[in-house]
Design an enzyme around this catalytic site. Structure first.
Site, PDB file in Angstrom:
ATOM      1  N   MET A 161      30.962 -30.604   1.538  1.00  0.00           N
ATOM      2  CA  MET A 161      30.564 -31.593   2.543  1.00  0.00           C
ATOM      3  C   MET A 161      31.413 -31.507   3.805  1.00  0.00           C
ATOM      4  O   MET A 161      30.903 -31.609   4.917  1.00  0.00           O
ATOM      5  CB  MET A 161      30.668 -33.005   1.941  1.00  0.00           C
ATOM      6  N   TYR A 203      33.622 -25.472  -5.379  1.00  0.00           N
ATOM      7  CA  TYR A 203      32.865 -25.987  -6.526  1.00  0.00           C
ATOM      8  C   TYR A 203      32.104 -24.880  -7.255  1.00  0.00           C
ATOM      9  O   TYR A 203      31.470 -24.042  -6.630  1.00  0.00           O
ATOM     10  CB  TYR A 203      31.868 -27.041  -6.060  1.00  0.00           C
ATOM     11  N   ARG A 243      -1.873 -28.634  14.336  1.00  0.00           N
ATOM     12  CA  ARG A 243      -0.985 -29.795  14.169  1.00  0.00           C
ATOM     13  C   ARG A 243      -1.517 -30.925  15.050  1.00  0.00           C
ATOM     14  O   ARG A 243      -2.549 -31.500  14.765  1.00  0.00           O
ATOM     15  CB  ARG A 243       0.456 -29.434  14.541  1.00  0.00           C
ATOM     16  N   LYS A 283      14.080 -32.633  23.485  1.00  0.00           N
ATOM     17  CA  LYS A 283      13.865 -33.434  22.274  1.00  0.00           C
ATOM     18  C   LYS A 283      14.995 -33.178  21.283  1.00  0.00           C
ATOM     19  O   LYS A 283      15.737 -32.196  21.423  1.00  0.00           O
ATOM     20  CB  LYS A 283      12.518 -33.060  21.644  1.00  0.00           C
TER      21      LYS A 283
HETATM   22  C1  LIG Z   1       9.445 -28.122  20.877  1.00  0.00           C
HETATM   23  C2  LIG Z   1       8.279 -27.854  21.747  1.00  0.00           C
HETATM   24  C3  LIG Z   1       8.374 -26.935  22.808  1.00  0.00           C
HETATM   25  C4  LIG Z   1       9.585 -26.043  23.025  1.00  0.00           C
HETATM   26  O1  LIG Z   1       9.525 -24.934  22.140  1.00  0.00           O
HETATM   27  P1  LIG Z   1      10.585 -23.753  22.252  1.00  0.00           P
HETATM   28  O2  LIG Z   1      10.065 -22.700  21.357  1.00  0.00           O
HETATM   29  O3  LIG Z   1      11.903 -24.306  21.809  1.00  0.00           O
HETATM   30  O4  LIG Z   1      10.620 -23.336  23.679  1.00  0.00           O
HETATM   31  C5  LIG Z   1       7.308 -26.824  23.676  1.00  0.00           C
HETATM   32  N1  LIG Z   1       6.190 -27.569  23.502  1.00  0.00           N
HETATM   33  C6  LIG Z   1       6.046 -28.435  22.474  1.00  0.00           C
HETATM   34  C7  LIG Z   1       4.778 -29.200  22.341  1.00  0.00           C
HETATM   35  C8  LIG Z   1       7.078 -28.599  21.562  1.00  0.00           C
HETATM   36  O5  LIG Z   1       6.938 -29.443  20.539  1.00  0.00           O
END
Ligand SMILES: *Cc1c(COP(=O)(O)O)cnc(C)c1O
Length: 395
Positions: free
Chosen positions: A313, A266, A133, A36
Site C-alpha cells: 500500500m 508480502y 458509447r 477531465k
Molecule cells: C477523453 C476524451 C478525449 C481526449 O482523448 P485523448 O485520447 O486523451 O486525446 C477526447 N474526446 C472525448 C469525448 C473524450 O472523452
C-alpha cells in the site's frame, strides 16, 4: 524539502510546449485541452491555466462538476462537458456558462435549466459514429436535430457544435476510422439541412490529431498529447515531438544488506539469490502505483533497478544487486528515486507495460496522497521580472 520527497512534479513549461506543438499540427483547427479527471492526474486548474496561456482555445471535461470547478477557479474560457447522469446539475452548468454535450435525453434537462434561468444553454450535439458509447444513434439523429432546432427557435438553446468520438485512431491503418469520418460528415450535413448553423465540428482525439488530418475539422480535443504522452504503441513521446509533463519521484527511504534467500515483501514473491542490498521506495498502491507492476523500473543515480516482490500500500522494494553500499558515501539512502518521467527518466510506458495497462491509466491514477509540485520557469521569470520592476519603482 521533506514535503516534496514524494511528489509528482508537473512541468508546466513542457505542457506549454506540447500545446504549442499541437496547435501547429492542428492548424487551422483549434485545440481543446482535455482536462477531465483532474487533468489526467496532473491537476485541472494549473493545467487549464497553462494550456490557455499557451494558446489552447477550449477546455474539455467529462462532467459538469469538473467544469464548474474550473469556473470557480476564475477560468473564463469556453468549457465543454459531455458526460451526464440524471443527477447532473444542469442548472449549475448553464449558470456557469458551460457548453453541454447532448446525446439525447439530456436535451430535456438542459432546456428545463435554460427555462429556469431564462438563459439559453449552449449545446454541442453528439452523434455516435461507431464507438458504441455515448452519442445519438444514427437512426435517432434526425429526431434529435428537429427537437434541437425547435428549442433553438424558442430561444432555449443555441446549437454551436456537432461532435463525435473515435474508436481506434491509435491504429491509423484501420478502415473503421474512415467509416466514422464518413458517418460524421453525413451527420453534419443532416444538421445543416435541419437548419442548424454548425459553427464547430469536432471529432479528433490525440491519436487522430497526429495521424488523421482529415479528422481535424474545426477543433481537436486533445488529452493525452498535452501531457506529453504518445497514444501509439510504436512511437514514444519524443517521436511525436512531445515532452512528458509528469515525473513521479521520491527518495530511497531505507537501505539494508541482506543475505541470500531473503524473502521480500508480502508472500515472499521474491527471494534474493545472493547477498545484496535492498532499497525501500516509499510509494505504493495507495499512491496509485499499480500493485501488479512488479519488475517496473526505478531510477536511482544513473542506474535503473527493477521493483522486486509485491508492491504494498505504501511502499515497494528495489534490489541494488550488490553489497558494500550501506554506510558508505555511495549509500543510496536518501537519494532521489524516479519511477517515471521526462528525458532521462524511465518512460511511463514501462510502468504501463509492467501493469498490463496504458500510459493514460498510470498517470491518471496517481492519487491525491502524492503532492503535485508545479514547475513553472516561465511564470517564475514573469514573477521575478514583476518583482524587479516593483523594486525599481520603490527606488
Ligand atoms: C477523453 C476524451 C478525449 C481526449 O482523448 P485523448 O485520447 O486523451 O486525446 C477526447 N474526446 C472525448 C469525448 C473524450 O472523452
Amino acid at each position: 524539502m521533506t514535503s516534496t520527497e514524494r511528489a509528482a512534479e508537473i512541468d508546466l513549461d513542457a505542457l506549454r510546449h506540447n500545446i504549442r506543438h499541437l496547435r501547429d499540427i492542428a492548424h487551422p483547427a483549434r485545440v481543446m485541452a482535455v482536462v477531465k479527471a483532474d487533468a489526467y492526474g496532473h491537476g485541472a486548474v494549473p493545467v487549464a491555466r497553462a494550456a490557455l496561456e499557451a494558446g489552447a482555445a477550449w477546455l474539455g471535461v467529462a462532467h459538469v462538476s469538473e467544469g464548474v470547478r474550473l469556473r470557480k477557479a476564475g477560468i473564463e474560457a469556453p468549457i465543454l462537458a459531455w458526460l451526464h447522469t440524471s443527477g447532473t446539475d444542469f442548472v449549475a452548468g448553464v449558470e456557469h456558462g458551460l457548453d453541454l454535450g447532448i446525446s439525447g435525453w439530456e436535451l430535456e434537462h438542459v432546456t428545463a435549466a435554460a427555462r429556469e434561468l431564462e438563459r439559453p444553454a449552449i449545446v454541442h450535439l453528439k452523434i455516435d459514429t461507431g464507438l458504441g458509447r455515448n452519442g445519438c444513434p444514427p437512426d435517432k439523429w434526425d429526431a434529435l436535430l428537429s427537437r434541437a432546432a425547435q428549442y433553438q427557435e424558442e430561444g432555449l438553446i443555441r446549437v454551436v457544435g456537432i461532435f463525435s468520438h473515435l474508436a481506434m485512431a491509435d491504429e491509423p491503418a484501420r478502415p473503421e476510422t474512415d467509416l466514422q469520418v464518413q458517418a460524421f460528415r453525413e451527420a453534419v450535413a443532416a444538421a445543416e439541412n435541419a437548419g442548424i448553423d454548425v459553427e464547430i465540428r469536432h471529432l479528433a482525439n490525440t491519436p487522430a490529431t497526429f495521424s488523421r488530418p482529415d479528422c481535424h475539422f474545426d477543433l481537436v480535443r486533445v488529452g493525452l498529447g498535452i501531457y506529453g504522452l504518445s497514444p501509439f504503441s510504436d512511437q514514444g513521446s519524443a517521436d511525436l515531438g512531445l515532452q512528458p509533463v509528469m515525473t513521479l519521484s521520491t527518495t530511497v527511504s531505507n537501505c539494508k544488506e541482506v543475505p541470500a534467500g531473503q524473502g521480500v515483501s508480502y508472500g515472499y514473491a521474491y527471494r534474493t539469490q545472493k547477498p545484496t542490498t535492498l532499497g525501500l521506495i516509499p510509494v505504493g498502491y495507495a499512491d496509485g502505483v499499480p500493485r501488479i507492476a512488479t519488475g517496473a523500473p526505478v531510477l536511482v543515480g544513473t542506474r535503473i533497478y527493477p521493483v522486486v516482490g509485491r508492491i504494498a500500500m505504501d511502499q515497494l522494494v528495489i534490489d541494488f544487486g550488490t553489497t558494500g553500499l550501506v554506510d558508505t558515501p555511495d549509500s543510496p539512502l536518501g537519494k532521489r528515486a524516479v519511477l517515471f518521467g521526462g528525458t532521462g527518466s524511465p518512460p511511463v510506458e514501462d510502468w504501463a507495460a509492467a501493469a498490463q495497462t496504458i500510459n493514460y491509466e498510470v498517470v491518471t491514477r496517481i492519487s491525491g496522497r502524492v503532492e503535485r509540485v508545479y514547475i513553472d520557469r516561465t511564470q517564475d521569470s514573469v514573477q521575478n521580472r514583476a518583482q524587479e520592476a516593483g523594486r525599481d519603482g520603490d527606488a
